[in-house]
Motif scaffolding. Structure first.
Motif, PDB file in Angstrom:
ATOM      1  N   CYS A  75       0.887  -1.131  -0.063  1.00 13.75           N
ATOM      2  CA  CYS A  75      -0.001   0.080  -0.043  1.00 13.75           C
ATOM      3  C   CYS A  75       0.841   1.140   0.021  1.00 13.75           C
ATOM      4  N   SER A  78       4.685   3.549  -4.343  1.00 15.18           N
ATOM      5  CA  SER A  78       4.264   4.704  -5.084  1.00 15.18           C
ATOM      6  C   SER A  78       3.598   4.077  -6.461  1.00 15.18           C
ATOM      7  N   THR A  80       1.514   1.704  -6.287  1.00 14.54           N
ATOM      8  CA  THR A  80       0.361   0.888  -6.284  1.00 14.54           C
ATOM      9  C   THR A  80      -0.959   1.805  -6.292  1.00 14.54           C
ATOM     10  N   LEU A  81      -2.100   1.162  -6.832  1.00 14.10           N
ATOM     11  CA  LEU A  81      -3.232   1.959  -7.108  1.00 14.10           C
ATOM     12  C   LEU A  81      -4.248   1.276  -6.385  1.00 14.10           C
ATOM     13  N   PRO A 103       1.954   2.412 -12.704  1.00 12.97           N
ATOM     14  CA  PRO A 103       1.677   1.606 -11.771  1.00 12.97           C
ATOM     15  C   PRO A 103       2.028   0.111 -11.982  1.00 12.97           C
ATOM     16  N   PRO A 129      -2.419   4.240  -1.360  1.00 10.76           N
ATOM     17  CA  PRO A 129      -2.345   4.189  -2.644  1.00 10.76           C
ATOM     18  C   PRO A 129      -3.180   5.234  -3.273  1.00 10.76           C
ATOM     19  N   LYS A 130      -2.881   5.518  -4.694  1.00  8.79           N
ATOM     20  CA  LYS A 130      -3.840   6.420  -5.140  1.00  8.79           C
ATOM     21  C   LYS A 130      -5.074   5.796  -5.837  1.00  8.79           C
TER      22      LYS A 130
END
Length: 230
Positions: A75, A78, A80-81, A103, A129-130
Motif C-alpha cells: 500500500c 508509489s 500501487t493503485l 503503476p 495508494p492512489k
C-alpha cells in the motif's frame, strides 16, 4: 482447476485460457469474508486465469501494519493503485498518462457495495495508494446476481477492464470475461433468472420487497430511483 469445480456438463475449464495470462501488473483482491461462501462468485474465475504470483486474495474486514506487513508495504509503494470510485478518484486511463511512476500493482475490494465501502473507509492502509476509478460505459454481464445500479461491475469485470488498460492489451479483457459469460449462460440455461439491477426495479415499479424503515437505507433507495450516483 482449483476453485472452479463444477459438474462436468457445466464445467468452465474450456472457457479458461490454456495457460495463465502473461501480465506484469500485480493484483491484490481484498475480499470480505462473506464472499467466501457465495456460490456464484467471480474471484475464483479470475484467479484461474492469472499467474499465482500476480493475483493474491486477502480475506478480512480489517487490515493493519501489524496484522499484514506485506499488504502494508504494498500500500505504501508509489506504484500501487486502489480501485474504488468516488469524488477523490482519478480516472485510470487519464491517470496513467501523467503518472511519473507507471503503476505496478492494483488493489480491488471484493464484496457487496456496502461491504466494500466499510472496508475502504475503515482501513487507514487504503488511504496510501492512489485512488482510481474506471471511466467505462460497459454494462455488467454478471446478470445472475443483482447489482445496485446498471453501471456496477463485478470484481472480475473491474479487474478485466483495469488490467487491459494497465497492460495496454484488450485481449486480456476478452479472455477474462469469457468464463463469466459461460457461467451466466449455464446458470440461465438451468433455471436461473436474469437479475435486473435494484435501480431498474425501483424506477419501473418492479421492486417487490418492502421499503426499508431505516432512514439512511431509505435515502439510498431514493437516490437510486433518481439516478444519483452513490
Amino acid at each position: 482447476k482449483p476453485g472452479t469445480i463444477r459438474p462436468q456438463k457445466v464445467c468452465l475449464c474450456p472457457f479458461l485460457p490454456a495457460h495463465p495470462l502473461h501480465i506484469s501488473t500485480h493484483l491484490y483482491i481484498i475480499q470480505h469474508p462473506a464472499e467466501e461462501n457465495k456460490v456464484l462468485r467471480t474471484v475464483p474465475l479470475l484467479a484461474a486465469c492469472l499467474p499465482q504470483d500476480k493475483c493474491k486474495v486477502k480475506i478480512g474486514r480489517r487490515f493493519s501494519e501489524e496484522r499484514d506487513p506485506e499488504l502494508s508495504t504494498v500500500c505504501r509503494k508509489s506504484g500501487t493503485l486502489i480501485l474504488y470510485p468516488g469524488a477523490e478518484a482519478a480516472n485510470l486511463e487519464e491517470f496513467i498518462l501523467d503518472s511519473p511512476v507507471y503503476p505496478s500493482t492494483i488493489i480491488i475490494i471484493d464484496g457487496t457495495w456496502s461491504q466494500a465501502k466499510d472496508i475502504f473507509y475503515k482501513n487507514s492502509l487504503f488511504r496510501h495508494p492512489k485512488q482510481v476509478q474506471l471511466k467505462t460505459s460497459i454494462s455488467s454481464q454478471y446478470v445472475i446476481r443483482m447489482q445496485p445500479t446498471n453501471r456496477c461491475l463485478s470484481t472480475l469485470e473491474c479487474a478485466a477492464v483495469a488490467l487491459s488498460i494497465l497492460e495496454k492489451n484488450n485481449y486480456i479483457q476478452e479472455t477474462l470475461l469469457r468464463p463469466l459469460q459461460a457461467l451466466c449462460s449455464f446458470q440461465l440455461q438451468h433455471g436461473a433468472q436474469i437479475r435486473l439491477s435494484k435501480e431498474h426495479l425501483l424506477k419501473n415499479g418492479l421492486y417487490t420487497k418492502p421499503m426499508p424503515k431505516n432512514k439512511r437505507k431509505l435515502r439510498k433507495m431514493e437516490l437510486l430511483m433518481n439516478s444519483v450516483k452513490i
